[in-house]
Design an enzyme around this catalytic site. Structure first.
Site, PDB file in Angstrom:
ATOM      1  CG  ASP A 194      55.550 -37.247 -44.176  1.00 56.36           C
ATOM      2  OD1 ASP A 194      54.891 -37.254 -43.102  1.00 56.36           O
ATOM      3  OD2 ASP A 194      56.767 -36.961 -44.229  1.00 56.36           O
ATOM      4  CE1 TYR A 211      51.177 -41.765 -28.694  1.00 57.79           C
ATOM      5  CE2 TYR A 211      50.895 -42.655 -26.480  1.00 57.79           C
ATOM      6  CZ  TYR A 211      50.571 -42.662 -27.824  1.00 57.79           C
ATOM      7  OH  TYR A 211      49.639 -43.561 -28.299  1.00 57.79           O
ATOM      8  CE  LYS A 251      47.641 -41.286 -29.702  1.00 52.02           C
ATOM      9  NZ  LYS A 251      46.935 -41.397 -30.981  1.00 52.02           N
ATOM     10  CD  GLU A 304      52.272 -59.164 -29.438  1.00 51.14           C
ATOM     11  OE1 GLU A 304      51.330 -59.671 -28.798  1.00 51.14           O
ATOM     12  OE2 GLU A 304      53.227 -59.812 -29.871  1.00 51.14           O
TER      13      GLU A 304
END
Ligand SMILES: NC(=O)c1ccc[n+]([C@@H]2O[C@H](COP(=O)([O-])OP(=O)(O)OC[C@H]3O[C@@H](n4cnc5c(N)ncnc54)[C@H](OP(=O)(O)O)[C@@H]3O)[C@@H](O)[C@H]2O)c1
EC number: 1.1.1.270
Length: 255
Positions: free
Chosen positions: A65, A161, A165, A197
């Site tokens: 993890d 998010y 980045k 995808e």
């Protein structure tokens, strides 16, 4: 890729999506790949597939993890004991949670920071340490960034998010500069895709699978294999060539 045969690569988030495709491609090119994620059963399945396909390399599953520093450090110490160290690191694991800046849950923000920023930084430091203690001067650290790391799109669910980045953009260039200061030939690269995808959108929109599916139906997306090809291209560049960033979108994507 000939010179990477038999060398050790670490791929984070190797259970599904881009990480699984990258791990498979590296094994196809003869590397010894440690693939880590929480769903280690999926990596074990991929490892068996690679073996029965007769690929020249090997995939070694490791349960970790990445939001837990102790687990990351134990993984590096296990790699040192069993495989000496890491020559190529693909910092791929990452996630987005739908937490806007005005109303998001702290827990979701923290999870994104822990995996997308802290784990990338901890793995990078540990990989550099591993290279240095073995006098490896041709290693490569590749961060899987995002086009969200280069522009802020008007979608509140990905604003935080996007901030993580942007951090990856800064971390990759900062790393490149520190590696130069340290007078090594270890290279740092990021790859910044648009829509790929994978299961990524289903985790972002976990309460709305139809919206997640629509994300991938709206245009002809990149495939995880396109990302694996980009990683192979980066690693195949001759040692004097350092690719800083590959920005790649589906041809039909606008923002
Ligand atoms: N798909 C896209 O459109 C897209 C676009 C731009 C950038 N990216 C970036 O590409 C990278 C890979 O994403 P993907 O599309 O392949 O997504 P994905 O299919 O959701 O895979 C994410 C991977 O990250 C791992 N991961 C997440 N949290 C983890 C944790 N706490 N500890 C260990 N592993 C963890 C997952 O493994 P477990 O859940 O098994 O732990 C999984 O293997 C990410 O950095 C993402 O930001 C994706």
């Amino acid at each position: 890729m000939e010179r990477w045969k038999g060398r050790v690569a670490l791929v984070t988030g190797a259970s599904v999506g881009i990480g699984a495709a990258v791990a498979r491609a590296l094994v196809q090119h003869g590397m010894k790949v440690v693939g880590c994620a929480r769903s280690v059963d999926k990596i074990e399945k991929l490892a068996a597939e690679c073996q029965s396909a007769g690929y020249p390399g090997v995939l070694i599953p490791y349960k970790c993890d990445l939001s837990n520093e102790e687990e990351i450090l134990s993984m590096f110490s296990a790699i040192k004991t069993l495989h000496q160290g890491v020559d190529v690191c693909i910092n791929n694991a990452g996630l987005a949670r739908p937490e806007p800046l005005l109303s998001g849950k702290t827990e979701g923000w923290r999870m994104m920071i822990d995996v997308n920023v802290m784990a990338v930084s901890i793995c990078t430091r540990e990989v550099y340490r591993s290279m240095k203690e073995r006098n490896i001067d041709d290693g490569h650290i590749i961060n899987i960034n995002s086009m969200n790391g280069h522009s802020v799109v008007p979608q509140s669910v990905v604003h935080f998010y996007s901030a993580t980045k942007y951090a990856v953009t800064a971390l990759t260039e900062g790393l490149r500069q520190e590696l130069r200061e340290a007078k090594t030939h270890i290279r740092a690269t990021c790859i910044s895709p648009g829509l790929v995808e994978t299961g990524f959108a289903f985790k972002l929109h976990d309460n709305d699978p139809e919206r997640a599916a629509a994300t991938y139906e709206s245009i002809r997306c990149l495939k995880a294999e396109d990302m694996a090809n980009a990683v192979i291209y980066v690693l195949s560049a001759p040692p004097h060539v350092q690719i800083g960033d590959i920005q790649m979108r589906p041809t039909e994507q606008i923002s």
